[in-house]
Design a protein around this motif. Structure first.
Motif, short mmCIF file in Angstrom:
data_model
loop_
_atom_site.label_atom_id
_atom_site.label_comp_id
_atom_site.label_asym_id
_atom_site.label_seq_id
_atom_site.Cartn_x
_atom_site.Cartn_y
_atom_site.Cartn_z
N LEU A 1 -21.41 -0.42 -2.00
CA LEU A 1 -20.15 -0.13 -1.33
C LEU A 1 -19.41 1.02 -2.02
O LEU A 1 -18.82 1.88 -1.37
N LEU A 2 -19.46 1.04 -3.35
CA LEU A 2 -18.81 2.12 -4.09
C LEU A 2 -19.45 3.46 -3.73
O LEU A 2 -18.75 4.47 -3.55
N TYR A 3 -20.78 3.48 -3.63
CA TYR A 3 -21.47 4.72 -3.31
C TYR A 3 -21.41 5.03 -1.82
O TYR A 3 -21.12 6.16 -1.41
N GLY A 4 -21.67 4.04 -1.00
CA GLY A 4 -21.80 4.28 0.43
C GLY A 4 -20.48 4.47 1.15
O GLY A 4 -20.45 5.04 2.26
N ALA A 5 -19.37 4.01 0.55
CA ALA A 5 -18.07 4.16 1.20
C ALA A 5 -17.06 4.90 0.32
O ALA A 5 -15.93 5.13 0.74
N GLY A 6 -17.47 5.24 -0.90
CA GLY A 6 -16.59 6.03 -1.76
C GLY A 6 -15.36 5.30 -2.25
O GLY A 6 -14.33 5.91 -2.51
N LEU A 7 -15.46 3.98 -2.43
CA LEU A 7 -14.29 3.22 -2.84
C LEU A 7 -14.08 3.28 -4.35
O LEU A 7 -15.03 3.41 -5.13
N GLU B 1 -10.39 -0.97 -5.36
CA GLU B 1 -10.30 -1.14 -3.91
C GLU B 1 -11.38 -2.09 -3.41
O GLU B 1 -11.12 -2.94 -2.55
N ALA B 2 -12.59 -1.93 -3.94
CA ALA B 2 -13.69 -2.79 -3.50
C ALA B 2 -13.42 -4.25 -3.86
O ALA B 2 -13.65 -5.15 -3.05
N LEU B 3 -12.92 -4.48 -5.07
CA LEU B 3 -12.71 -5.85 -5.52
C LEU B 3 -11.45 -6.47 -4.92
O LEU B 3 -11.25 -7.68 -5.01
N SER B 4 -10.59 -5.65 -4.31
CA SER B 4 -9.40 -6.17 -3.64
C SER B 4 -9.66 -6.54 -2.19
O SER B 4 -8.78 -7.09 -1.52
N LEU B 5 -10.85 -6.26 -1.69
CA LEU B 5 -11.15 -6.53 -0.29
C LEU B 5 -11.13 -8.03 0.00
O LEU B 5 -11.57 -8.84 -0.82
N VAL C 1 -14.46 -0.76 7.32
CA VAL C 1 -13.81 -1.62 6.35
C VAL C 1 -12.40 -1.07 6.14
O VAL C 1 -12.21 0.14 6.00
N ARG C 2 -11.42 -1.95 6.17
CA ARG C 2 -10.03 -1.54 5.97
C ARG C 2 -9.70 -1.63 4.49
O ARG C 2 -9.83 -2.69 3.88
N VAL C 3 -9.30 -0.50 3.91
CA VAL C 3 -9.08 -0.38 2.47
C VAL C 3 -7.60 -0.10 2.21
O VAL C 3 -7.01 0.74 2.88
N ILE C 4 -7.04 -0.82 1.24
CA ILE C 4 -5.67 -0.54 0.80
C ILE C 4 -5.76 0.17 -0.54
O ILE C 4 -6.17 -0.40 -1.54
N ARG D 1 -6.51 2.89 4.82
CA ARG D 1 -7.46 3.76 5.50
C ARG D 1 -8.65 2.94 5.98
O ARG D 1 -9.00 1.93 5.37
N ASP D 2 -9.25 3.35 7.07
CA ASP D 2 -10.45 2.71 7.59
C ASP D 2 -11.64 3.59 7.24
O ASP D 2 -11.66 4.79 7.56
#
Length: 295
Positions: free
Chosen positions: A144-150, A154-158, A168-171, A178-179
């Protein structure tokens, strides 16, 4: 030692309002406690006292820190933290002192991120079919970090409910939403993890869980990254954050424009994204030097 009330309020705001990571908050606390201790040598610190600080006060503080061996990069960070604190004071307590007018951050050469090769990044996010659920979880996070640039925070807050179809909706920082598109490989990796996970994953709860059921910690992801890095023979520069850099660098190399990359990364300023043009140029130069017959 407890934080002074004003500092405590500011640090809470960093976490709640701006969603800064625990690591960032610790760094801000450390810097501001030093600044606070410096001010207390001249008497109690309160909003009125902070509002009455002069350019000489800020220069004297930074001069003491520099005399103690503070590097240009560290000095620039301290200036940034103090400016952020006074912006918050102005907004919340009416303190009109503006250290940005009195503190000039030293020039620091920007470090060009070293991207991870695409095949290596994909390998980091691969788990065997018979892997333990925690291994599938870690592989899903890294992919997810590589494929979505999070960012890792952000990834661990999902939450489980933040995934919807191909998005994926990211805060991000400053609660900016952002989506981000999610590739089929990422959806498959997350699905493999959620299917194997023995814990309940309600839509409003953390998507990535630790063994005890709480939100997965960044330290465990970094540990998994170190193990995978050793297994694949990758350099120490291959960190979780390097995967985010790799996402942007590889998109740019494939022809994506900077504005699109800016939106995907959640950068407020296009200048933060432009560093990836330097990364791509560095890669092209390496290829030229290694391949050109006259190099």
């Amino acid at each position: 030692m407890d934080d002074p009330e004003l500092l405590g309020q500011f640090l809470v705001a960093l976490g709640d309002r701006e969603r800064r990571s625990p690591h960032t908050i610790r760094a801000y606390r450390s810097t501001l406690r030093r600044f606070w201790d410096f001010l207390e040598r001249g008497g109690p610190v309160c909003p009125d006292r902070l509002g009455a600080l002069t350019p000489a006060d800020f220069r004297r503080y930074l001069g003491e820190r520099r005399a103690g061996g503070l590097s240009n990069r560290s000095a620039a960070r301290e200036v940034s933290v103090i400016r952020a604190f006074f912006r918050w004071l102005r907004r919340t307590h009416g303190v009109t002192c503006t250290p940005g007018e009195h503190l000039s951050a030293p020039r620091v050469e920007r470090r060009v991120p070293r991207p991870v090769a695409p095949d290596a990044a994909a390998a980091l996010g691969t788990a065997a079919d018979d892997a333990d659920w925690t291994e599938k979880r870690d592989a899903a996070v890294l992919l997810l970090l590589y494929g979505a640039g999070l960012r890792i925070s952000e990834a661990l807050s999902l939450s489980a409910g933040d995934l919807s179809g191909d998005l994926v909706r990211v805060i991000g920082k400053g609660n900016k939403v952002r989506d981000v598109p999610v590739l089929p490989e990422i959806r498959h990796a997350i699905g493999a993890y959620t299917e194997a996970c023995p814990l309940d994953l309600p839509a409003d709860g953390p998507l990535f869980r630790g063994k005890n059921g709480g939100r997965l910690s960044p330290g465990l992801v970094r540990k998994r990254m170190r193990e995978a890095r050793a297994a694949l023979g990758l350099p120490d520069s291959a960190t979780p954050h390097a995967l985010r850099h790799s996402f942007a660098t590889h998109l740019l190399a494939r022809g994506a424009d900077l504005r699109t990359i800016q939106e995907l990364l959640g950068h407020a300023d296009l200048g933060s994204t432009q560093i990836y043009t330097e990364v791509d140029a560095a890669h092209l130069l390496d290829v030229y030097r290694n391949a050109h017959p006259r190099s």
